[in-house]
Design a protein around this motif. Structure first.
Motif, PDB file in Angstrom:
ATOM      1  N   LYS A   1    -122.237  36.667 -28.144  1.00 45.07           N
ATOM      2  CA  LYS A   1    -122.259  36.735 -26.699  1.00 45.07           C
ATOM      3  C   LYS A   1    -120.859  36.525 -26.142  1.00 45.07           C
ATOM      4  CE  LYS A   1    -126.714  36.812 -27.008  1.00 45.07           C
ATOM      5  NZ  LYS A   1    -127.190  37.911 -27.665  1.00 45.07           N
ATOM      6  N   LYS A   2    -120.521  37.246 -25.105  1.00 44.30           N
ATOM      7  CA  LYS A   2    -119.206  37.101 -24.483  1.00 44.30           C
ATOM      8  C   LYS A   2    -119.351  36.401 -23.149  1.00 44.30           C
ATOM      9  CE  LYS A   2    -117.189  41.149 -26.692  1.00 44.30           C
ATOM     10  NZ  LYS A   2    -116.564  42.451 -26.495  1.00 44.30           N
ATOM     11  N   TRP A   3    -118.340  35.586 -22.808  1.00 38.17           N
ATOM     12  CA  TRP A   3    -118.338  34.797 -21.575  1.00 38.17           C
ATOM     13  C   TRP A   3    -117.529  35.536 -20.533  1.00 38.17           C
ATOM     14  CZ3 TRP A   3    -114.293  31.918 -19.146  1.00 38.17           C
ATOM     15  CH2 TRP A   3    -114.734  30.977 -18.208  1.00 38.17           C
ATOM     16  N   ILE A   4    -118.165  35.887 -19.405  1.00 43.63           N
ATOM     17  CA  ILE A   4    -117.447  36.614 -18.365  1.00 43.63           C
ATOM     18  C   ILE A   4    -117.820  36.070 -17.011  1.00 43.63           C
ATOM     19  CG2 ILE A   4    -117.376  38.754 -19.703  1.00 43.63           C
ATOM     20  CD1 ILE A   4    -119.636  39.772 -17.924  1.00 43.63           C
TER      21      ILE A   4
ATOM     22  N   THR B   1    -125.522  37.277 -15.618  1.00 40.91           N
ATOM     23  CA  THR B   1    -124.624  36.132 -15.750  1.00 40.91           C
ATOM     24  C   THR B   1    -125.212  34.909 -15.058  1.00 40.91           C
ATOM     25  OG1 THR B   1    -122.728  37.631 -15.728  1.00 40.91           O
ATOM     26  CG2 THR B   1    -122.281  35.310 -15.343  1.00 40.91           C
ATOM     27  N   ILE B   2    -125.167  33.763 -15.732  1.00 42.58           N
ATOM     28  CA  ILE B   2    -125.607  32.502 -15.123  1.00 42.58           C
ATOM     29  C   ILE B   2    -124.498  32.028 -14.192  1.00 42.58           C
ATOM     30  CG2 ILE B   2    -126.310  30.120 -15.533  1.00 42.58           C
ATOM     31  CD1 ILE B   2    -127.209  30.973 -18.325  1.00 42.58           C
ATOM     32  N   THR B   3    -124.742  32.097 -12.899  1.00 40.38           N
ATOM     33  CA  THR B   3    -123.702  31.767 -11.928  1.00 40.38           C
ATOM     34  C   THR B   3    -123.863  30.382 -11.314  1.00 40.38           C
ATOM     35  OG1 THR B   3    -124.984  32.989 -10.284  1.00 40.38           O
ATOM     36  CG2 THR B   3    -123.150  34.143 -11.340  1.00 40.38           C
TER      37      THR B   3
ATOM     38  N   ARG C   1    -123.628  27.066 -20.346  1.00 43.00           N
ATOM     39  CA  ARG C   1    -122.656  26.667 -19.331  1.00 43.00           C
ATOM     40  C   ARG C   1    -122.571  27.775 -18.296  1.00 43.00           C
ATOM     41  NH1 ARG C   1    -121.821  21.262 -19.635  1.00 43.00           N
ATOM     42  NH2 ARG C   1    -121.672  20.622 -21.827  1.00 43.00           N
ATOM     43  N   LEU C   2    -121.916  27.466 -17.199  1.00 41.76           N
ATOM     44  CA  LEU C   2    -121.723  28.493 -16.176  1.00 41.76           C
ATOM     45  C   LEU C   2    -121.022  29.704 -16.772  1.00 41.76           C
ATOM     46  CD1 LEU C   2    -120.657  26.470 -13.021  1.00 41.76           C
ATOM     47  CD2 LEU C   2    -122.873  27.493 -13.528  1.00 41.76           C
ATOM     48  N   TYR C   3    -121.463  30.880 -16.350  1.00 40.13           N
ATOM     49  CA  TYR C   3    -120.900  32.168 -16.738  1.00 40.13           C
ATOM     50  C   TYR C   3    -121.275  32.591 -18.159  1.00 40.13           C
ATOM     51  CZ  TYR C   3    -118.377  30.910 -12.561  1.00 40.13           C
ATOM     52  OH  TYR C   3    -118.084  30.479 -11.294  1.00 40.13           O
TER      53      TYR C   3
ATOM     54  N   LYS D   1    -118.009  21.523 -11.831  1.00 41.08           N
ATOM     55  CA  LYS D   1    -119.475  21.628 -11.805  1.00 41.08           C
ATOM     56  C   LYS D   1    -119.941  22.197 -10.467  1.00 41.08           C
ATOM     57  CE  LYS D   1    -121.830  18.608 -14.046  1.00 41.08           C
ATOM     58  NZ  LYS D   1    -122.452  17.352 -14.468  1.00 41.08           N
ATOM     59  N   ASP D   2    -120.824  23.186 -10.559  1.00 40.97           N
ATOM     60  CA  ASP D   2    -121.318  23.863  -9.351  1.00 40.97           C
ATOM     61  C   ASP D   2    -122.785  23.511  -9.158  1.00 40.97           C
ATOM     62  OD1 ASP D   2    -121.771  25.459  -7.253  1.00 40.97           O
ATOM     63  OD2 ASP D   2    -121.135  27.320  -8.190  1.00 40.97           O
ATOM     64  N   VAL D   3    -123.036  22.345  -8.579  1.00 40.76           N
ATOM     65  CA  VAL D   3    -124.403  21.916  -8.391  1.00 40.76           C
ATOM     66  C   VAL D   3    -124.915  22.489  -7.076  1.00 40.76           C
ATOM     67  CG1 VAL D   3    -125.887  19.893  -8.072  1.00 40.76           C
ATOM     68  CG2 VAL D   3    -123.964  19.790  -9.659  1.00 40.76           C
ATOM     69  N   PHE D   4    -126.170  22.953  -7.077  1.00 32.37           N
ATOM     70  CA  PHE D   4    -126.690  23.584  -5.884  1.00 32.37           C
ATOM     71  C   PHE D   4    -128.172  23.321  -5.763  1.00 32.37           C
ATOM     72  CE2 PHE D   4    -127.960  26.293  -9.165  1.00 32.37           C
ATOM     73  CZ  PHE D   4    -128.941  27.148  -8.707  1.00 32.37           C
ATOM     74  N   ASP D   5    -128.683  23.579  -4.601  1.00 37.41           N
ATOM     75  CA  ASP D   5    -130.121  23.414  -4.342  1.00 37.41           C
ATOM     76  C   ASP D   5    -130.716  24.761  -4.034  1.00 37.41           C
ATOM     77  OD1 ASP D   5    -132.627  22.679  -3.607  1.00 37.41           O
ATOM     78  OD2 ASP D   5    -132.040  21.717  -1.712  1.00 37.41           O
ATOM     79  N   LEU D   6    -131.577  25.253  -4.945  1.00 29.14           N
ATOM     80  CA  LEU D   6    -132.239  26.536  -4.692  1.00 29.14           C
ATOM     81  C   LEU D   6    -133.234  26.394  -3.535  1.00 29.14           C
ATOM     82  CD1 LEU D   6    -132.885  27.839  -8.289  1.00 29.14           C
ATOM     83  CD2 LEU D   6    -131.241  28.683  -6.656  1.00 29.14           C
TER      84      LEU D   6
END
Length: 259
Positions: free
Chosen positions: A2-5, A30-32, A52-54, A254-259
């Motif tokens: 897998k490649k990280w982008i 991509t997991i954003t 992890r992110l991305y 870290k990009d914490v968010f509330d869906l």
């Protein structure tokens, strides 16, 4: 491997003998954004792992959110917001300028999909154990429980059918429909209280996250430097050294968010 982008569309122009070009998109998601416990199971692997992110997902990969939430961006620009306790498998991802195929499967959980315009002949489907939700428009929510699939359409049009696709009904904007115990319930208009709950559970959280992002947004010069560095330092999550570097960077950003 897998490649990280970074999230975004990668386009390749292919020059054909007849002097016409077709745009080809990378076939991945991509997991954003992530919050809490999120795991992925890559096709061909034997264990779940913490992404992890991305990190990117492709056909055959699965993501699950236990006590967590996640956002995926497909390479056609479509966005998937995944609530807690959801299991989502990517059955098929194929993107090009003429035709797209996005087929997802979930056995339990909640997913909100904001889909870019679907061209004639293209497919965007979310399959559950009891139903198939096929996009005719842009934004909808699928909620899967035991023997039940609920679909709420926020914008556009969605075709809901039984798993065998023998029966189908169209759900319009601001309508809700369901399949329970293999019985189709006709669409009905959302009640004001239901719209309020949806807004609280989805829209308000995303607005809050955008406001937080705006507060921490870097200056224009810093943005440019970051893009150059990211292109240069593309990393592979399967490589132990790169994985450590990505883990350290992710903890700092870290990009914490509330869906």
């Amino acid at each position: 491997m897998k490649k990280w982008i970074l999230a975004g569309v990668i386009m390749l122009s292919i020059i054909c003998p007849m002097n016409w070009a077709t745009t080809v998109y990378a076939n991945n998601a991509t997991i954003t954004k992530m919050e809490g416990k999120v795991e992925v199971f890559y096709k061909g692997e034997t264990n779940w792992e913490t992404p992890r992110l991305y990190y990117i997902l492709k056909t055959g990969d699965t993501i699950r959110t236990k006590e967590g939430k996640a956002e995926l961006i497909l390479n056609d620009g479509s966005v998937l917001n995944i609530k807690e306790n959801t299991v989502l498998e990517i059955i098929d991802l194929q993107f090009n300028a003429v035709k797209r195929s996005t087929i997802l499967s979930t056995i339990i959980g909640k997913i909100k999909s904001k889909v870019t315009k679907v061209n004639e002949g293209s497919v965007f489907e979310i399959r559950t154990p009891t139903a198939v939700a096929a996009v005719k428009g842009t934004e909808f929510i699928v909620d899967v429980m035991e023997k039940t699939t609920d679909v709420v359409v926020l914008e556009g049009l969605v075709a809901l059918s039984d798993i065998m696709k023998e029966k189908e009904m169209l759900i319009k904007e601001n309508e809700k429909a369901a399949i329970k115990d293999n019985i189709m319930e006709n669409p009905r208009e959302l009640l004001p209280e239901e719209r309020k709950i949806i807004k609280e559970n989805w829209d308000l959280g995303m607005k809050k996250n955008k406001e937080e992002d705006k507060k921490t947004e870097p200056k224009e010069g810093e943005k440019a430097d970051k893009k150059i560095e990211t292109k240069k330092d593309m990393k592979d999550p399967k490589d132990p050294k790169d994985r450590k570097d990505m883990s350290d960077a992710n903890e700092m950003n870290k990009d914490v968010f509330d869906l």
